[in-house]
Design a protein around this motif. Structure first.
Motif, short mmCIF file in Angstrom:
data_model
loop_
_atom_site.label_atom_id
_atom_site.label_comp_id
_atom_site.label_asym_id
_atom_site.label_seq_id
_atom_site.Cartn_x
_atom_site.Cartn_y
_atom_site.Cartn_z
N ALA A 166 0.80 -1.23 0.00
CA ALA A 166 0.00 0.00 0.00
C ALA A 166 0.82 1.27 0.00
CB ALA A 166 -0.93 0.00 1.21
N ILE A 167 2.16 1.18 -0.07
CA ILE A 167 3.01 2.37 -0.09
C ILE A 167 3.01 2.96 -1.49
CG2 ILE A 167 5.34 3.25 0.27
CD1 ILE A 167 5.77 0.90 2.23
N TYR A 178 7.90 8.56 -1.62
CA TYR A 178 6.87 7.57 -1.28
C TYR A 178 6.06 8.04 -0.07
CZ TYR A 178 9.94 5.51 2.42
OH TYR A 178 10.72 5.30 3.53
N HIS A 179 4.78 7.68 -0.10
CA HIS A 179 3.84 8.08 0.95
C HIS A 179 3.33 6.85 1.68
CE1 HIS A 179 3.44 12.22 -0.70
NE2 HIS A 179 3.70 11.61 -1.84
N TRP A 199 3.69 1.01 -6.74
CA TRP A 199 3.32 0.62 -5.38
C TRP A 199 4.48 -0.17 -4.77
CZ3 TRP A 199 -1.23 2.41 -3.47
CH2 TRP A 199 -2.18 2.84 -4.39
N PHE A 200 4.68 0.04 -3.48
CA PHE A 200 5.72 -0.70 -2.77
C PHE A 200 5.12 -1.48 -1.61
CE2 PHE A 200 8.11 2.88 -4.64
CZ PHE A 200 9.07 2.18 -5.33
N CYS A 201 5.78 -2.61 -1.28
CA CYS A 201 5.29 -3.45 -0.20
C CYS A 201 6.00 -3.15 1.12
CB CYS A 201 5.46 -4.93 -0.56
SG CYS A 201 4.66 -5.39 -2.11
N SER A 202 7.12 -2.45 1.06
CA SER A 202 7.86 -2.10 2.28
C SER A 202 8.66 -0.83 2.03
CB SER A 202 8.81 -3.23 2.70
OG SER A 202 9.88 -3.34 1.77
N GLN A 203 9.02 -0.16 3.12
CA GLN A 203 9.84 1.05 3.00
C GLN A 203 11.22 0.70 2.46
OE1 GLN A 203 9.49 4.37 5.85
NE2 GLN A 203 8.41 2.91 7.18
N LEU A 204 11.76 -0.47 2.85
CA LEU A 204 13.07 -0.87 2.36
C LEU A 204 13.05 -1.03 0.84
CD1 LEU A 204 15.96 -1.82 2.82
CD2 LEU A 204 15.09 -4.13 3.23
N ARG A 207 13.05 2.45 -0.71
CA ARG A 207 14.34 3.13 -0.61
C ARG A 207 15.37 2.52 -1.57
NH1 ARG A 207 13.02 3.32 5.05
NH2 ARG A 207 14.30 1.47 5.43
N LEU A 208 15.37 1.20 -1.68
CA LEU A 208 16.31 0.54 -2.58
C LEU A 208 16.03 0.89 -4.04
CD1 LEU A 208 16.59 -3.01 -0.95
CD2 LEU A 208 18.33 -1.21 -0.98
N ALA A 209 14.76 1.21 -4.34
CA ALA A 209 14.39 1.59 -5.70
C ALA A 209 14.68 3.06 -5.99
CB ALA A 209 12.91 1.30 -5.92
N GLY A 210 15.11 3.81 -4.96
CA GLY A 210 15.48 5.21 -5.17
C GLY A 210 14.46 6.23 -4.72
N TRP A 211 13.42 5.80 -4.02
CA TRP A 211 12.42 6.73 -3.50
C TRP A 211 12.78 7.16 -2.08
CZ3 TRP A 211 10.85 4.27 -7.82
CH2 TRP A 211 9.83 4.83 -8.61
N ARG A 212 12.42 8.38 -1.72
CA ARG A 212 12.59 8.84 -0.34
C ARG A 212 11.22 9.09 0.29
NH1 ARG A 212 11.59 14.24 0.19
NH2 ARG A 212 11.80 15.56 -1.68
#
Length: 216
Positions: A166-167, A178-179, A199-204, A207-212
């Motif tokens: 849901a990120i 990212y929100h 969409w991301f499944c985790s903050q890690l 971040r690894l994909a280059g989003w802050r």
């Protein structure tokens, strides 16, 4: 105070008791007031969203949502209301029938063409809407999308296709941000995968994909 007793009742496992809310109105939009520091959604009606637009018979687009909010403000802001709770919505807002100067606010707004009967929840104002439509009052003099349909359209890209991922990875002028659910801009942020948003499944993972992470 009313909210305190509502939460207390839930914690104790008791069904909350509906109560009257009486006080001065602060208009939020076409169908939402603050009354005595309680957020109140008017029962049985649905008004255009503040940013919603309509189209005249001649094809001109106009800001009907902002117009409705201004009209409702002129009618009711600063007036004293008595609101009788009917329900609670998913945001824990009181859903209530309100009277101002002895007149039913929902009926008045629908009759003037400033809102629609929300038949999904009540048929109370069905005839009032039909009367407004026949006489081309307010919104009925334009081509207008029902607010519920408008919200569904606007929600595209805002609801996670997978609740475990849901990120929201948004691309803005400030970069890749990212929100997280619960952050200030999360609900209004839409994801357009065609633009590279995702969409991301985790903050890690984000971040690894280059989003802050968004600051708020």
């Amino acid at each position: 105070m009313l909210r305190f007793f509502y939460i207390l009742a839930v914690l104790l496992g008791a069904a909350p008791v509906a109560a009257d809310v009486t006080g001065t109105v602060r208009v939020i939009d076409g169908d939402t007031f603050d009354v005595a520091e309680n957020r109140v959604r008017i029962f049985g009606i649905d008004a255009p969203e503040s940013k919603q637009t309509c189209e005249t018979e001649q094809g001109t687009t106009w800001a009907c949502g902002a117009w409705v909010s201004a009209e409702v403000f002129a009618l009711y802001d600063g007036k004293r209301a008595i609101c009788r709770e009917e329900d609670r919505d998913r945001y824990d807002r009181i859903v209530a029938r309100c009277e101002i100067a002895g007149r039913d606010v929902g009926q008045e707004l629908v009759s003037q063409g400033l809102a629609f009967a929300y038949r999904k929840y009540s048929m109370r104002y069905d005839l009032d809407e039909k009367g407004a439509a026949v006489n081309d009052r307010g919104l009925h003099s334009s081509r207008v999308q029902r607010p519920a349909q408008y919200r569904a359209t606007q929600a595209k890209g805002r609801i996670p296709p997978d609740r475990n991922c849901a990120i929201k990875g948004n691309i803005t002028k400030s970069g890749h941000i990212y929100h997280m659910p619960g952050q200030r801009d999360y609900e209004r942020t839409g994801i357009n995968e065609a633009k590279g948003e995702r969409w991301f499944c985790s903050q890690l993972q984000a971040r690894l994909a280059g989003w802050r992470k968004a600051r708020r």
